[in-house]
Design an enzyme around this catalytic site. Sequence first.
Site, PDB file in Angstrom:
ATOM      1  N   TRP A 189       3.038  33.630  13.838  1.00 33.10           N
ATOM      2  CA  TRP A 189       1.815  34.073  13.175  1.00 33.10           C
ATOM      3  C   TRP A 189       0.953  32.847  12.924  1.00 33.10           C
ATOM      4  CZ3 TRP A 189       0.101  32.634   8.180  1.00 33.10           C
ATOM      5  CH2 TRP A 189      -1.154  33.166   7.870  1.00 33.10           C
ATOM      6  N   GLU A 230       2.454  38.083  15.745  1.00 35.84           N
ATOM      7  CA  GLU A 230       1.966  38.941  14.659  1.00 35.84           C
ATOM      8  C   GLU A 230       0.450  38.872  14.514  1.00 35.84           C
ATOM      9  OE1 GLU A 230       3.735  37.762  10.956  1.00 35.84           O
ATOM     10  OE2 GLU A 230       2.592  39.214   9.773  1.00 35.84           O
ATOM     11  N   LYS A 232      -3.392  40.241  12.964  1.00 33.77           N
ATOM     12  CA  LYS A 232      -3.935  40.493  11.624  1.00 33.77           C
ATOM     13  C   LYS A 232      -5.410  40.855  11.744  1.00 33.77           C
ATOM     14  CE  LYS A 232      -3.698  38.284   7.094  1.00 33.77           C
ATOM     15  NZ  LYS A 232      -3.122  37.194   6.312  1.00 33.77           N
ATOM     16  N   ASP A 263       2.682  43.851  11.005  1.00 31.98           N
ATOM     17  CA  ASP A 263       2.804  43.658   9.555  1.00 31.98           C
ATOM     18  C   ASP A 263       2.046  44.805   8.906  1.00 31.98           C
ATOM     19  OD1 ASP A 263       2.026  42.872   6.849  1.00 31.98           O
ATOM     20  OD2 ASP A 263       2.880  40.915   7.334  1.00 31.98           O
ATOM     21  N   HIS A 266      -1.477  44.413   7.508  1.00 30.86           N
ATOM     22  CA  HIS A 266      -2.491  43.739   8.319  1.00 30.86           C
ATOM     23  C   HIS A 266      -3.474  44.651   9.040  1.00 30.86           C
ATOM     24  CE1 HIS A 266      -0.249  39.638   8.783  1.00 30.86           C
ATOM     25  NE2 HIS A 266      -0.450  39.986   7.530  1.00 30.86           N
ATOM     26  N   HIS A 290       6.966  43.664  10.026  1.00 32.18           N
ATOM     27  CA  HIS A 290       6.936  42.959   8.752  1.00 32.18           C
ATOM     28  C   HIS A 290       6.558  44.029   7.741  1.00 32.18           C
ATOM     29  CE1 HIS A 290       6.358  38.348   9.264  1.00 32.18           C
ATOM     30  NE2 HIS A 290       7.558  38.766   9.567  1.00 32.18           N
ATOM     31  N   ASP A 298      -5.122  42.086  -0.622  1.00 34.55           N
ATOM     32  CA  ASP A 298      -3.859  41.374  -0.437  1.00 34.55           C
ATOM     33  C   ASP A 298      -2.935  42.172   0.470  1.00 34.55           C
ATOM     34  OD1 ASP A 298      -1.780  39.416  -0.972  1.00 34.55           O
ATOM     35  OD2 ASP A 298      -0.805  41.061  -2.005  1.00 34.55           O
ATOM     36  N   ASP A 300       0.349  41.463   0.841  1.00 37.79           N
ATOM     37  CA  ASP A 300       1.744  41.061   0.616  1.00 37.79           C
ATOM     38  C   ASP A 300       2.338  41.473  -0.724  1.00 37.79           C
ATOM     39  OD1 ASP A 300       2.196  39.497   3.123  1.00 37.79           O
ATOM     40  OD2 ASP A 300       0.456  38.446   2.363  1.00 37.79           O
ATOM     41  N   ASP A 330       8.147  41.339   4.347  1.00 39.25           N
ATOM     42  CA  ASP A 330       7.184  40.241   4.177  1.00 39.25           C
ATOM     43  C   ASP A 330       6.278  40.512   2.995  1.00 39.25           C
ATOM     44  OD1 ASP A 330       5.572  38.065   4.379  1.00 39.25           O
ATOM     45  OD2 ASP A 330       4.460  38.755   6.132  1.00 39.25           O
TER      46      ASP A 330
END
Length: 423
Positions: A189, A230, A232, A263, A266, A290, A298, A300, A330
């Site tokens: 990533w 990965e 995003k 992810d 993302h 992920h 955000d 995460d 993640d």
Amino acid sequence: MKINEKKIEKLYESARERYASFGVDTEKALATLKKFPVSLHCWQGDDVAGFEREEGLTGGGIQATGNYPGRARNARELRWDLDKALKQIPGKHRVNLHAIYADYSGKKVDRNNLGPEHFKNWADWAALKKIGLDFNPSCFSHPKADAGFTLSSIDKGIRKFWIEHCIASRKIGESFGKKLGTPCVTNIWIPDGYKDIPADRKTPRDLLRDSLDKIFKENLNPKYNLDAMEGKLFGLGSESYVTGSHEFYLAYAVSRKKMVCLDTGHYHPTEQVADKISSILSVLDRIFLHVSRGVRWDSDHVVILNEDLIAIAQEIVRGGYIGRVHIGLDFFDASINRVAAWVIGARNMLKALLFALLEPTAMLCEKERAGDFTSRLALLEEIKSLPWNAVWDYYCLKMNAPIGANWLDEIKNYEKEVLLKRI
Ligand code: RNT
Ligand code: ZN
């Protein structure tokens, strides 16, 4: 909470009958769940700081917020914390490392010169615990990433450094796979992107393609190392353009037979990551996930047992993709007990998988094929209140893992005895 084992077994027996009436074999579901590893991301334990330098996490459009006490300060502490977390999670799982978690006790080297020897302690630990490892090059928190571009930088020297780092990372992944007897997913990533509207979207992507081709030049045995990338949509400071977009990596993965890492934080908030699984696996062999939770800007937050998570688990199970979908977590939350964050996220992932494994999929498909969408919807809603939690408690009991919220006492105790003493 005192555990009455007999009662848990009794409740399980009645749940087993209930599910059997839907044509679902709970024993089979549990046997499958047992084989499903979730890769615990080491970076939740220290707010993505790593052991390379004092400053901790800088740049890259990601941030851990909060100042809860007890962050792991070195590899030994991080392994203790991971051990503690793994004991609260039923089943055998994996650990996902980042390059910044190397053991620098010998001669200090920069990231392009890292090798398996810098991860020997991790590999020995994993071998002892009989768990697999996954790996990630760290293309952030470094002076050569300060300008915001790494593998797609216009600067040849910068690109060369990160290409070398990614090549070194694949070798480390390969060494894990060889030693531990289970392939390591090495996931790339990069944070590269622009805060504001770019004039040239093409050049960085051309450069990224060329960098990746150099990184993957040497074929590694997939028995030992699997390559993932990965994408995003945007990050903090890269709101207008991200070189490594989902589409970029998907196209690259198809043409070079690589894996994409999805992810779950993302994508656009209304986009269903669950829907992407069968889309991609209809063409490619494997994907890496992920699992995360996006909240506002955000990507995460700690994973909770919500509809998105259940939908992902359902897609994995319904498609028969177990073994082709590699699951990693993640998220990073520094505002709560960090060990608890791992446990909450991982137990939720497993609960979602169990819920999906207990689904009367054959019955649902039969209704769907017959055009009986009324029954399909009615059943999908009814199964939400079937006693899956009795099956979960029974699974925890059989796997010698804490039942219900009992793990929380363990972690609170660990906080008092260990974490709060780290000052
Ligand atoms: C960042 C990506 C990436 C990182 C970790 C630390 O948006 O999700 O996976 O979270 O590599
Ligand atoms: Zn991620």
